[in-house]
Design an enzyme around this catalytic site. Structure first.
Site, PDB file in Angstrom:
ATOM      1  N   PRO A  51     -15.382  -4.587   3.046  1.00 26.94           N
ATOM      2  CG  PRO A  51     -15.061  -3.626   5.262  1.00 26.94           C
ATOM      3  CD  PRO A  51     -14.257  -4.231   3.949  1.00 26.94           C
TER       4      PRO A  51
ATOM      5  N   GLY B 132     -17.865  -2.477   0.529  1.00 26.20           N
ATOM      6  CA  GLY B 132     -17.595  -2.331  -1.223  1.00 26.20           C
ATOM      7  C   GLY B 132     -16.419  -1.816  -1.794  1.00 26.20           C
ATOM      8  N   GLY B 133     -15.588  -1.256  -0.892  1.00 23.98           N
ATOM      9  CA  GLY B 133     -14.313  -0.845  -1.501  1.00 23.98           C
ATOM     10  C   GLY B 133     -14.409   0.068  -2.287  1.00 23.98           C
TER      11      GLY B 133
ATOM     12  CE1 TYR C  82      -2.963  -2.870   0.263  1.00 21.39           C
ATOM     13  CE2 TYR C  82      -3.410  -2.568   2.651  1.00 21.39           C
ATOM     14  CZ  TYR C  82      -3.575  -3.257   1.412  1.00 21.39           C
ATOM     15  OH  TYR C  82      -4.632  -4.450   1.294  1.00 21.39           O
TER      16      TYR C  82
ATOM     17  CB  THR D 120     -17.808  -0.508  -6.406  1.00 19.28           C
ATOM     18  OG1 THR D 120     -16.728  -0.862  -7.302  1.00 19.28           O
ATOM     19  CG2 THR D 120     -19.210  -0.438  -7.115  1.00 19.28           C
ATOM     20  N   PRO D 121     -18.549   1.649  -3.723  1.00 18.19           N
ATOM     21  CG  PRO D 121     -18.336   3.723  -2.690  1.00 18.19           C
ATOM     22  CD  PRO D 121     -18.167   2.829  -4.027  1.00 18.19           C
ATOM     23  CG  LEU D 122     -21.763  -2.509   0.145  1.00 19.85           C
ATOM     24  CD1 LEU D 122     -21.984  -2.902   1.760  1.00 19.85           C
ATOM     25  CD2 LEU D 122     -22.183  -3.617  -0.815  1.00 19.85           C
TER      26      LEU D 122
HETATM   27  N1  LIG Z   1      -6.447  -8.844   0.806  1.00 17.47           N
HETATM   28  C1  LIG Z   1      -6.646  -8.067  -0.209  1.00 17.47           C
HETATM   29  O1  LIG Z   1      -6.660  -8.135  -1.275  1.00 17.47           O
HETATM   30  C2  LIG Z   1      -7.344  -6.640   0.062  1.00 17.47           C
HETATM   31  C3  LIG Z   1      -7.876  -6.135  -0.968  1.00 17.47           C
HETATM   32  C4  LIG Z   1      -8.437  -4.717  -0.447  1.00 17.47           C
HETATM   33  C5  LIG Z   1      -8.507  -4.335   0.816  1.00 17.47           C
HETATM   34  N2  LIG Z   1      -7.957  -5.095   1.653  1.00 17.47           N
HETATM   35  C6  LIG Z   1      -8.011  -4.599   3.390  1.00 17.47           C
HETATM   36  O2  LIG Z   1      -9.488  -4.532   3.730  1.00 17.47           O
HETATM   37  C7  LIG Z   1      -9.503  -3.103   4.083  1.00 17.47           C
HETATM   38  C8  LIG Z   1     -10.810  -2.718   3.768  1.00 17.47           C
HETATM   39  O3  LIG Z   1     -11.169  -2.404   2.476  1.00 17.47           O
HETATM   40  P1  LIG Z   1     -11.282  -1.180   1.524  1.00 17.47           P
HETATM   41  O4  LIG Z   1     -10.737   0.121   2.653  1.00 17.47           O
HETATM   42  O5  LIG Z   1     -10.608  -1.262   0.366  1.00 17.47           O
HETATM   43  O6  LIG Z   1     -12.796  -0.982   1.354  1.00 17.47           O
HETATM   44  P2  LIG Z   1     -13.961  -0.874   2.465  1.00 17.47           P
HETATM   45  O7  LIG Z   1     -13.707  -0.789   3.786  1.00 17.47           O
HETATM   46  O8  LIG Z   1     -15.223  -1.613   1.880  1.00 17.47           O
HETATM   47  O9  LIG Z   1     -14.741   0.784   1.927  1.00 17.47           O
HETATM   48  C9  LIG Z   1     -13.603   1.909   2.031  1.00 17.47           C
HETATM   49  C10 LIG Z   1     -14.376   3.017   1.249  1.00 17.47           C
HETATM   50  O10 LIG Z   1     -15.458   3.332   1.939  1.00 17.47           O
HETATM   51  C11 LIG Z   1     -15.258   4.667   2.552  1.00 17.47           C
HETATM   52  N3  LIG Z   1     -15.812   4.799   3.963  1.00 17.47           N
HETATM   53  C12 LIG Z   1     -15.504   4.052   4.844  1.00 17.47           C
HETATM   54  N4  LIG Z   1     -16.227   4.314   6.026  1.00 17.47           N
HETATM   55  C13 LIG Z   1     -17.376   4.933   5.415  1.00 17.47           C
HETATM   56  C14 LIG Z   1     -18.587   5.558   6.127  1.00 17.47           C
HETATM   57  N5  LIG Z   1     -18.684   5.187   7.368  1.00 17.47           N
HETATM   58  N6  LIG Z   1     -19.529   6.357   5.351  1.00 17.47           N
HETATM   59  C15 LIG Z   1     -18.996   6.410   3.822  1.00 17.47           C
HETATM   60  N7  LIG Z   1     -18.143   5.978   3.323  1.00 17.47           N
HETATM   61  C16 LIG Z   1     -17.114   5.546   4.178  1.00 17.47           C
HETATM   62  C17 LIG Z   1     -14.109   5.158   2.383  1.00 17.47           C
HETATM   63  O11 LIG Z   1     -13.818   6.478   1.944  1.00 17.47           O
HETATM   64  P3  LIG Z   1     -13.355   7.574   3.120  1.00 17.47           P
HETATM   65  O12 LIG Z   1     -11.822   7.353   3.155  1.00 17.47           O
HETATM   66  O13 LIG Z   1     -13.713   8.669   2.585  1.00 17.47           O
HETATM   67  O14 LIG Z   1     -13.982   7.208   4.430  1.00 17.47           O
HETATM   68  C18 LIG Z   1     -13.406   4.327   1.191  1.00 17.47           C
HETATM   69  O15 LIG Z   1     -13.665   4.828   0.080  1.00 17.47           O
HETATM   70  C19 LIG Z   1      -8.495  -2.310   3.486  1.00 17.47           C
HETATM   71  O16 LIG Z   1      -8.226  -1.230   4.227  1.00 17.47           O
HETATM   72  C20 LIG Z   1      -7.265  -3.269   3.462  1.00 17.47           C
HETATM   73  O17 LIG Z   1      -6.540  -3.177   4.496  1.00 17.47           O
HETATM   74  C21 LIG Z   1      -7.403  -6.341   1.567  1.00 17.47           C
END
Ligand SMILES: NC(=O)c1ccc[n+]([C@@H]2O[C@H](COP(=O)([O-])OP(=O)(O)OC[C@H]3O[C@@H](n4cnc5c(N)ncnc54)[C@H](OP(=O)(O)O)[C@@H]3O)[C@@H](O)[C@H]2O)c1
Length: 292
Positions: free
Chosen positions: A213, A215-216, A62, A218-220
């Site tokens: 969790p 939607g990454g 990252y 592509t937000p849910l």
């Molecule tokens: N093993 C793998 O291949 C893999 C792949 C992807 C991710 N990961 C891990 O999984 C973790 C979680 O995944 P992710 O961060 O990609 O996706 P996520 O948690 O599904 O969603 C993150 C997105 O949601 C927004 N968000 C977060 N809280 C919110 C809220 N309360 N209201 C509205 N929007 C909100 C964030 O924007 P803001 O910053 O504006 O809040 C960001 O755009 C990552 O941080 C990483 O550590 C692992």
């Protein structure tokens, strides 16, 4: 958290609080380069710990290196109960692409890079991130790369091992090679391919850590989610997290955010109880999609 529902699940030798934090969003746009505001990123990490988080997910890819270095700057010396989970198996191209890095030399280098950038002598948990498919699990033997990681564990550089982006067959293969403490795959309210796997892992005492969790990239979005949220006086993202907490006791959450307000909103889910009607409606999001 509902009465009687544990707010922790074992992750290696420690008890991880079920509401953790994923650090990926702290890097620059496209998870590449530094954040626009490094001080804000540091404030998010410190606030997470101040509000009880003891499980942080990260990786040296990252940024690369950016989130690990921010974590070190913000949180080192680390509290004893903090579980930092990193992952290896990929590297970034100069164009920000995600490339496999599965050779023994690359995996060994990745462990040493994570140790240095996090500023620790032992990595608490390392996930081997399968790259047979970049966007989802794909079959292929993980014996060779996992044996390299198991060897690094025997050398004392890694305490516990997990797997990411893997199939049930790869988890079985992995468990014949070493103890697997967690599995990190893509899963959320609208993406439930791993339903049976989660329950199997719960029976085996293995943590399941859904990535994306919310939607990454592509937000849910779902009218049901919005309606349930309105009814509970919560936000749709809070309801999506509450549904995951309720889905199985071995689910550990690592929602990612670069915003203090979103972090607080996500951690407040500990107090949000879903009604049975809400759960039934939310279960229908995937069922309807499956039957469409
Ligand atoms: N093993 C793998 O291949 C893999 C792949 C992807 C991710 N990961 C891990 O999984 C973790 C979680 O995944 P992710 O961060 O990609 O996706 P996520 O948690 O599904 O969603 C993150 C997105 O949601 C927004 N968000 C977060 N809280 C919110 C809220 N309360 N209201 C509205 N929007 C909100 C964030 O924007 P803001 O910053 O504006 O809040 C960001 O755009 C990552 O941080 C990483 O550590 C692992």
């Amino acid at each position: 958290m509902s009465p009687g529902k544990s707010d922790t699940f074992p992750l290696g030798a420690r008890a991880a609080r079920r509401l953790g934090y994923g650090a990926m969003q702290l890097a620059g746009p496209g998870v590449f380069g530094p954040p626009r505001d490094p001080d804000a990123a540091i404030a998010v990490l410190r606030e997470a710990l101040a509000r009880g988080v003891n499980h942080i997910d990260t990786s040296d890819f990252y940024g690369p290196r950016v989130t690990n270095q921010l974590i070190r700057k913000a949180l080192s010396p680390y509290p004893d109960d903090l579980i930092i989970v990193t992952k290896i198996g990929a590297r970034r191209g100069p164009d920000a692409s995600w490339l496999p890095a599965f050779s023994a030399q690359e995996l060994t280098q990745a462990v040493h890079d994570n140790l240095r950038n996090l500023g620790v002598e032992v990595l608490e948990v390392v996930n081997l991130r399968s790259m047979f498919g970049i966007h989802g699990p794909a079959e292929g033997s993980i014996e060779a790369p996992l044996s390299v990681l198991a060897d690094l564990q025997r050398q004392g550089l890694v305490r516990h091992i997990g797997l990411s982006n893997v199939t049930p067959a790869q988890i079985e293969e992995g468990r014949r090679i070493c103890d697997i403490v967690c599995v990190q795959n893509h899963y959320n309210l609208a993406n439930r391919e791993d339903d049976a796997l989660i329950d199997d892992l719960a029976r085996a005492g293995i943590a399941y850590v859904p990535f994306f969790p919310l939607g990454g990239f592509t937000p849910l979005q779902s009218s049901t989610l919005s309606e349930v949220a309105r009814g509970l006086g919560a936000t749709p993202m809070q309801v999506a997290l509450a549904w995951l907490l309720r889905r199985a006791p071995n689910i550990l959450l690592i929602p990612g955010t670069s915003s203090l307000a979103h972090l607080r909103e996500n951690l407040a889910v500990a107090e949000l109880n879903l009604t049975e009607d809400a759960v039934t409606a939310l279960d229908g999001v995937w069922a309807r999609r499956g039957s469409a």
